[in-house]
Design a protein around this motif. Structure first.
Motif, PDB file in Angstrom:
ATOM      1  N   LYS A 187       0.818  -1.217   0.000  1.00  7.57           N
ATOM      2  CA  LYS A 187       0.000   0.000   0.000  1.00  7.57           C
ATOM      3  C   LYS A 187       0.859   1.278   0.000  1.00  7.57           C
ATOM      4  O   LYS A 187       0.423   2.332  -0.452  1.00  7.57           O
ATOM      5  CB  LYS A 187      -0.879  -0.024   1.254  1.00  7.57           C
ATOM      6  CG  LYS A 187      -2.171   0.702   1.129  1.00  7.57           C
ATOM      7  CD  LYS A 187      -3.116   0.273   2.241  1.00  7.57           C
ATOM      8  CE  LYS A 187      -4.122   1.361   2.492  1.00  7.57           C
ATOM      9  NZ  LYS A 187      -3.681   2.399   3.417  1.00  7.57           N
ATOM     10  N   CYS A 189       3.843   9.769  -1.605  1.00  8.80           N
ATOM     11  CA  CYS A 189       2.756  10.750  -1.671  1.00  8.80           C
ATOM     12  C   CYS A 189       3.382  12.137  -1.664  1.00  8.80           C
ATOM     13  O   CYS A 189       4.187  12.453  -0.787  1.00  8.80           O
ATOM     14  CB  CYS A 189       1.841  10.544  -0.456  1.00  8.80           C
ATOM     15  SG  CYS A 189       0.547  11.787  -0.360  1.00  8.80           S
ATOM     16  N   LYS A 231      -2.788  12.113   3.043  1.00 10.93           N
ATOM     17  CA  LYS A 231      -2.789  11.967   1.589  1.00 10.93           C
ATOM     18  C   LYS A 231      -3.959  12.721   0.964  1.00 10.93           C
ATOM     19  O   LYS A 231      -5.086  12.603   1.448  1.00 10.93           O
ATOM     20  CB  LYS A 231      -2.943  10.481   1.218  1.00 10.93           C
ATOM     21  CG  LYS A 231      -1.883   9.576   1.774  1.00 10.93           C
ATOM     22  CD  LYS A 231      -2.233   8.109   1.501  1.00 10.93           C
ATOM     23  CE  LYS A 231      -1.376   7.190   2.365  1.00 10.93           C
ATOM     24  NZ  LYS A 231      -1.679   5.766   2.215  1.00 10.93           N
ATOM     25  N   GLU A 261      -5.508   8.573  -2.441  1.00 15.41           N
ATOM     26  CA  GLU A 261      -4.901   7.249  -2.215  1.00 15.41           C
ATOM     27  C   GLU A 261      -4.386   6.748  -3.559  1.00 15.41           C
ATOM     28  O   GLU A 261      -5.095   6.828  -4.564  1.00 15.41           O
ATOM     29  CB  GLU A 261      -5.991   6.316  -1.670  1.00 15.41           C
ATOM     30  CG  GLU A 261      -5.513   5.092  -0.948  1.00 15.41           C
ATOM     31  CD  GLU A 261      -4.756   5.361   0.364  1.00 15.41           C
ATOM     32  OE1 GLU A 261      -3.628   4.873   0.465  1.00 15.41           O
ATOM     33  OE2 GLU A 261      -5.300   6.058   1.255  1.00 15.41           O
TER      34      GLU A 261
END
Ligand code: FMN
Length: 172
Positions: free
Chosen positions: A7, A11, A150, A153
């Motif tokens: 995952k 970012c 974030k 995503e």
């Protein structure tokens, strides 16, 4: 753990929301508990939340750091070569630990490389960073870890990008 690893994507766009003191505390704990060669713990961490400091740091090199000015939190990772000849490894481990802890908290992060990178005027980016944060001469800058909530995503990694041909058994 593997789900978190899949995952975690860099970012570079964050919401306005601040990273809470408890989240910062957890991120720092993961760095301070990270393993180091001979348990030398040669790292130092500078937590930066002031917008003007983040902006100054974002300009320490010409590429790959501008997004820091739109982030709520940067942690500068420095190492002491006089405490360990493998400070780069130790600081790198602490950095990825912080990234993974941030991911576990639902936060985004990106590593900004400073060590060996040039600044705008051909000087070292690390010297620019050291000036901004008043770091002593004897410390070296590894990088700046950027954290925040974030904005979006990103798609997690999937099995099909795994470079299994880089794995060798017994010999190459
Ligand atoms: C050692 C290292 C240095 C990096 N330096 C930068 C950087 O200076 N600026 C940046 O935007 N991203 C930087 N990154 C992030 C990488 O570009 C990113 O990890 C890579 O493209 C893979 O994407 P992912 O993080 O989404 O998996 C760095 C990552 C690592 C591990």
């Amino acid at each position: 753990m593997l789900d978190l690893i899949k995952k975690r994507r860099s970012c570079r766009k964050f919401t306005e929301e601040k990273v809470s003191p408890d989240e910062i505390d957890q991120i720092l704990k993961s760095a301070l508990w990270s393993p180091t060669s001979k348990n030398n713990r040669p790292w130092e961490f500078v937590v930066v939340e002031k917008a003007e400091t983040l902006k100054a740091l974002s300009q320490c090199k010409p590429h790959g750091s501008s997004f820091l000015s739109g982030a709520p939190l940067g942690i500068v990772v420095l190492g002491a070569p006089d405490k360990s000849d493998v400070w780069v490894e130790d600081c790198s481990i602490a950095s990825i630990m912080m990234q993974m802890t941030a991911e576990s908290l639902g936060l985004g992060s990106t590593w900004i490389q400073i060590r060996l990178r040039l600044g705008e005027e051909g000087n070292m980016a690390a010297d620019n960073v050291k000036k901004i944060i008043n770091a002593p001469d004897k410390l070296e800058v590894l990088g700046i870890m950027v954290f925040g909530h974030k904005e979006k995503e990103r798609k997690p990694y999937s099995d099909d990008i795994l470079l299994w041909d880089r794995v060798h058994y017994e010999n190459m």
